[in-house]
Write an enzyme that holds these catalytic residues in place. Structure first.
Site, short mmCIF file in Angstrom:
data_model
loop_
_atom_site.label_atom_id
_atom_site.label_comp_id
_atom_site.label_asym_id
_atom_site.label_seq_id
_atom_site.Cartn_x
_atom_site.Cartn_y
_atom_site.Cartn_z
N CYS A 20 44.61 45.89 28.48
CA CYS A 20 44.72 45.67 27.04
C CYS A 20 44.16 44.28 26.70
O CYS A 20 43.86 43.50 27.61
CB CYS A 20 46.19 45.77 26.62
N HIS A 42 53.33 43.49 31.84
CA HIS A 42 52.28 44.42 32.25
C HIS A 42 51.91 44.12 33.70
O HIS A 42 52.06 42.98 34.17
CB HIS A 42 51.03 44.24 31.39
N CYS A 100 46.06 41.35 28.44
CA CYS A 100 45.79 41.24 29.87
C CYS A 100 44.35 40.82 30.15
O CYS A 100 44.10 40.03 31.06
CB CYS A 100 46.13 42.55 30.56
N GLU A 142 49.10 43.59 35.12
CA GLU A 142 48.12 42.51 35.29
C GLU A 142 48.76 41.13 35.17
O GLU A 142 48.44 40.22 35.93
CB GLU A 142 46.99 42.63 34.27
#
Length: 161
Positions: A87, A57, A90, A59
């Protein structure tokens, strides 16, 4: 002290640039930047498809890059800007990295770990809390995601049978 609200837009625009790169690569268009002392020290966007990695992801990739730039996993003086509400994975990583401020654009009602489903960044039971600012450039962030998924659906509908 964190950046005043008006000065956050250029950093979110930089995150949007990263999100557009993700879309151009066929990735879900989420982009992020890390800011330290008023300057961008790291940039990232989703790379799950390319990396074949569920954890790639924006992040997570950003935290790795920012840690390398500062020579520490503790990012106590870093503000993170991301186009979509992180999410739970993260959000937890941001807490563990001791990020000072999280600024995000669009809410994620199906998977948001910061405001929509959970409040991990501000949970008093955790050892660190992050200042959270939401809604900065929310409409362009949301529009980019909607356009991406509309195009994806259209491609599937008109694709080979």
């Amino acid at each position: 002290m964190s950046t005043p609200r008006l000065h956050r837009v250029p950093f979110m625009e930089a995150a949007l640039e990263e999100a557009r790169l993700a879309a151009a690569e066929g990735e879900i268009p989420v982009g992020a930047v890390a800011v330290h002392d008023g300057r961008v020290i790291a940039r990232a966007h989703n790379r799950r498809e390319q990396a074949h990695d569920a954890c790639a992801h924006a992040e997570i990739l950003l935290l790795r890059e920012a840690g390398a730039a500062l020579g520490s996993w503790r990012l106590t003086d870093v503000d993170v800007y991301v186009t979509l509400e992180p999410c739970p994975m993260c959000a937890a990583a941001l807490v563990h990295a001791r990020v000072r401020t999280l600024v995000f654009g669009a809410l994620d009602p199906k998977a948001g770990g910061v405001r929509s489903l959970f409040a991990l960044c501000e949970d008093p039971r955790l050892n660190h809390r992050i200042e959270v600012v939401s809604g900065i450039c929310a409409q362009p962030c949301s529009d980019l995601l909607q356009q991406f998924f509309t195009q994806l659906r259209e491609a599937r509908e008109t694709g080979p049978r």
